[in-house]
Design an enzyme around this catalytic site. Sequence first.
Site, PDB file in Angstrom:
ATOM      1  N   ASP A  79      32.440 110.432  83.692  1.00 23.19           N
ATOM      2  CA  ASP A  79      33.430 109.366  83.767  1.00 23.19           C
ATOM      3  C   ASP A  79      33.062 108.461  84.939  1.00 23.19           C
ATOM      4  OD1 ASP A  79      35.696 108.007  82.956  1.00 23.19           O
ATOM      5  OD2 ASP A  79      37.040 109.214  84.183  1.00 23.19           O
ATOM      6  N   TYR A 116      33.704 104.558  87.059  1.00 22.39           N
ATOM      7  CA  TYR A 116      34.801 103.961  87.839  1.00 22.39           C
ATOM      8  C   TYR A 116      34.436 102.485  87.941  1.00 22.39           C
ATOM      9  CZ  TYR A 116      38.126 104.528  91.854  1.00 22.39           C
ATOM     10  OH  TYR A 116      39.188 104.513  92.733  1.00 22.39           O
ATOM     11  N   HIS A 148      40.501  98.101  88.855  1.00 23.44           N
ATOM     12  CA  HIS A 148      41.061  99.462  88.897  1.00 23.44           C
ATOM     13  C   HIS A 148      40.694 100.174  90.201  1.00 23.44           C
ATOM     14  CE1 HIS A 148      42.245 103.496  87.681  1.00 23.44           C
ATOM     15  NE2 HIS A 148      41.022 103.926  87.933  1.00 23.44           N
ATOM     16  N   GLU A 186      44.816 106.820  80.880  1.00 21.74           N
ATOM     17  CA  GLU A 186      43.798 105.886  81.358  1.00 21.74           C
ATOM     18  C   GLU A 186      43.089 105.296  80.156  1.00 21.74           C
ATOM     19  OE1 GLU A 186      41.176 107.723  84.278  1.00 21.74           O
ATOM     20  OE2 GLU A 186      42.593 107.222  85.875  1.00 21.74           O
ATOM     21  N   GLU A 241      40.103 103.651  78.451  1.00 23.34           N
ATOM     22  CA  GLU A 241      38.665 103.577  78.719  1.00 23.34           C
ATOM     23  C   GLU A 241      37.881 103.389  77.421  1.00 23.34           C
ATOM     24  OE1 GLU A 241      37.121 106.593  81.277  1.00 23.34           O
ATOM     25  OE2 GLU A 241      38.998 106.824  82.408  1.00 23.34           O
ATOM     26  N   ASP A 257      41.698 109.103  79.184  1.00 21.16           N
ATOM     27  CA  ASP A 257      41.404 110.143  80.176  1.00 21.16           C
ATOM     28  C   ASP A 257      42.707 110.496  80.897  1.00 21.16           C
ATOM     29  OD1 ASP A 257      39.700 111.859  81.585  1.00 21.16           O
ATOM     30  OD2 ASP A 257      39.549 110.437  83.236  1.00 21.16           O
ATOM     31  N   ARG A 264      48.521 112.537  88.309  1.00 21.93           N
ATOM     32  CA  ARG A 264      48.240 111.869  89.591  1.00 21.93           C
ATOM     33  C   ARG A 264      48.632 112.702  90.799  1.00 21.93           C
ATOM     34  NH1 ARG A 264      44.568 108.357  87.873  1.00 21.93           N
ATOM     35  NH2 ARG A 264      45.405 106.977  86.256  1.00 21.93           N
ATOM     36  N   GLN A 273      45.925 115.381  91.155  1.00 20.87           N
ATOM     37  CA  GLN A 273      44.695 114.695  91.574  1.00 20.87           C
ATOM     38  C   GLN A 273      44.731 114.305  93.054  1.00 20.87           C
ATOM     39  OE1 GLN A 273      44.098 111.064  89.332  1.00 20.87           O
ATOM     40  NE2 GLN A 273      42.220 110.501  90.421  1.00 20.87           N
ATOM     41  N   LYS A 322      42.431 116.102  85.861  1.00 22.58           N
ATOM     42  CA  LYS A 322      41.824 115.433  84.706  1.00 22.58           C
ATOM     43  C   LYS A 322      41.387 116.416  83.617  1.00 22.58           C
ATOM     44  CE  LYS A 322      41.015 111.263  86.772  1.00 22.58           C
ATOM     45  NZ  LYS A 322      41.250 109.929  86.185  1.00 22.58           N
ATOM     46  N   THR A 340      41.164 115.199  77.486  1.00 23.82           N
ATOM     47  CA  THR A 340      40.666 113.831  77.388  1.00 23.82           C
ATOM     48  C   THR A 340      40.600 113.513  75.900  1.00 23.82           C
ATOM     49  OG1 THR A 340      39.298 114.160  79.360  1.00 23.82           O
ATOM     50  CG2 THR A 340      38.748 112.280  77.949  1.00 23.82           C
ATOM     51  N   GLU A 378      48.975 102.065  88.044  1.00 23.00           N
ATOM     52  CA  GLU A 378      48.790 100.669  88.438  1.00 23.00           C
ATOM     53  C   GLU A 378      49.937  99.788  87.932  1.00 23.00           C
ATOM     54  OE1 GLU A 378      44.325  99.504  88.065  1.00 23.00           O
ATOM     55  OE2 GLU A 378      44.641 101.249  86.777  1.00 23.00           O
TER      56      GLU A 378
END
Lengths: 356, 356
Positions: free
Chosen positions: B73, B75, B80, B146, B148, B180, B184, B187, B200, B204, B305
């Site tokens: 994965d 970034y 983001h 997430e 992606e 994904d 939080r 994490q 995570k 997924t 976000e």
Amino acid sequence: MGFRIGQGVLDLAAHGLGAVFASPSLNPFLALGRSAWEDVLDRIDERVKGGADLVPLELATAHLPFTVGDYVDFYSSLEHATNLGRLFRPDADPLLENWRQLPVGYHGRGGTVIASGASVLRPCGQAKGPEDDSPRFGPSRKLDFELEIGFVVGVGSRRGNPVLGATFRDHVFGIVLVNDWSARDIQAWEYQPLGPFLGKSFATSISAWVTPLGLLESRFVPAPIQEPEPLPYLRVAGDWGLDVDLEVELSGNVVSRTNSRGLYWTMPQQLVHATVNGASLQTGDLFASGTISGSRSGSEGSLIELTWNGAHPIRLGDGSTRTFLEDGDEVVLRGRAGEVELGEVRGTILPARSLG
Amino acid sequence: MGFRIGQGVLDLAAHGLGAVFASPSLNPFLALGRSAWEDVLDRIDERVKGGADLVPLELATAHLPFTVGDYVDFYSSLEHATNLGRLFRPDADPLLENWRQLPVGYHGRGGTVIASGASVLRPCGQAKGPEDDSPRFGPSRKLDFELEIGFVVGVGSRRGNPVLGATFRDHVFGIVLVNDWSARDIQAWEYQPLGPFLGKSFATSISAWVTPLGLLESRFVPAPIQEPEPLPYLRVAGDWGLDVDLEVELSGNVVSRTNSRGLYWTMPQQLVHATVNGASLQTGDLFASGTISGSRSGSEGSLIELTWNGAHPIRLGDGSTRTFLEDGDEVVLRGRAGEVELGEVRGTILPARSLG
């Protein structure tokens, strides 16, 4: 597929121990579960006592013994985590606040796990030291080994079903020695904020032999006291320190001697933690301990610790010195649990290839 | 195994496109390579023009379309990474020094990649917020999605042979949408210093359809200018921005709309970087972009976000509000590249199970 006995190997398929051993990979056998594992160990014992012919070890071919699923690497040695914290984050507490609360770990690259004997090319990559104005690309200048023990999952689990400590032996078949090769300069530049990636993913070597837990029962001893006491889900009954004497040989010189019984986090705690969020397991998943370092000088499981990031080179028998690995260096990890010799992990560093 | 055309599915084995499609996994086909991929697309086109019968989409069963090897994965969204940096490290520069020099990434858990439609259990785990005296264990209170895009490796590579940008299409078959899922709170507590792990690894989700690159040629557009210019090994000729319109629906409400063309790091740069250290590839390796967020409000690809870590709840059509996902919430990711609709990624949150 063979079973090693000292300097000989019992050919399991040829001695009628099951068609499953005709496979080039242990995975079908691993998936059978604990009663099959114990049954085969008993039957091997009978064959050996009955005088079965063994293949001389030097005539057996070393292969990757199982197909690796997911590879997780922990960080379970208090001494190693403290040393690395001092080296990578000199201005902060070496041990982060979470370290004594949970077994810190991350996923490595399962597809680049290789068998003992395979050579390791010096990796290229991007690095930027504190003295550099901008990043550079080239062969790693800080190639290192890491002395670890890993456990191998036989029987998987379904998503949503955390594995409890009491069922550790129902899921885990045995252990391997692991050399988690590391490019420290690449790692130092890339690892924030998402962890190690290319500094580790070029190769991880494991022993060609998996030692069944069933042969190690007498080697489980009390693990270090944990302070503070971990949360209830991480409390696992029983003695789970693993008394294995370990050594690292670098180009013919033993440069480190230690023992895995000092690891702060135990294997069942690692497995419980890794699945407590409902993550599933599959046959062939590999969980490694992280570098095993002791507190005495000469018991550190990596060169970055033994040479304090190159500041204090070690001297070899031929008068040469090392800060990190040089091309042509051969690293051999060895382990012994009383009468049981763990398979060695051997690898030689080859020069970097140019791109193109 | 089928090929989707609008609301219908062409059964590939039944229409004589190859015995390889009788497999429940795309992997054997993926391993055949680019000329086979292109040939099959041409022959599908012939069959469709010839009026071949299609299976109605609602009668087709969604499966995980390929067996996942290693899962990486990245970034790669500047927006983001900046947002997360502000939220996770409020006292430091949001974007770390390495971010514009290399595509930051890490390995996730390949074994917990699941197909669209599979439900997601709320994970349990350990967390400790700034307000907590000690860590607590329990169901995640900050469960997130997430948005992606991921690319899927068809043809692998051998250890020691970095993949060059010019050969991207020889190795990569196509793309999937990826959710994904992220806890939080877990994490935030675990991720230093080795990166995300249990926050995570519980699940997924990917689309049940892999969209071949061969159907997306007209959607490659110039990617954002990179400043500073990356090191030579990361310079890849051609236009590699991917113009795909994306949206996230949360329990019937579209809560985010964005486009993947704004990603700072491109797919070939990701693949070149991930292999420049000599790491090998295998069929089924999955490389995801990282969360895709735009700069406008309402274009962020995650709830952390969109709600600024819960400080600004979003309001749904039924008058309820969300900071993070609630049990029973359904998340659907959708993508469209002009005429080509990417397979959706759908998942519903089920309540946490208790341990034991």
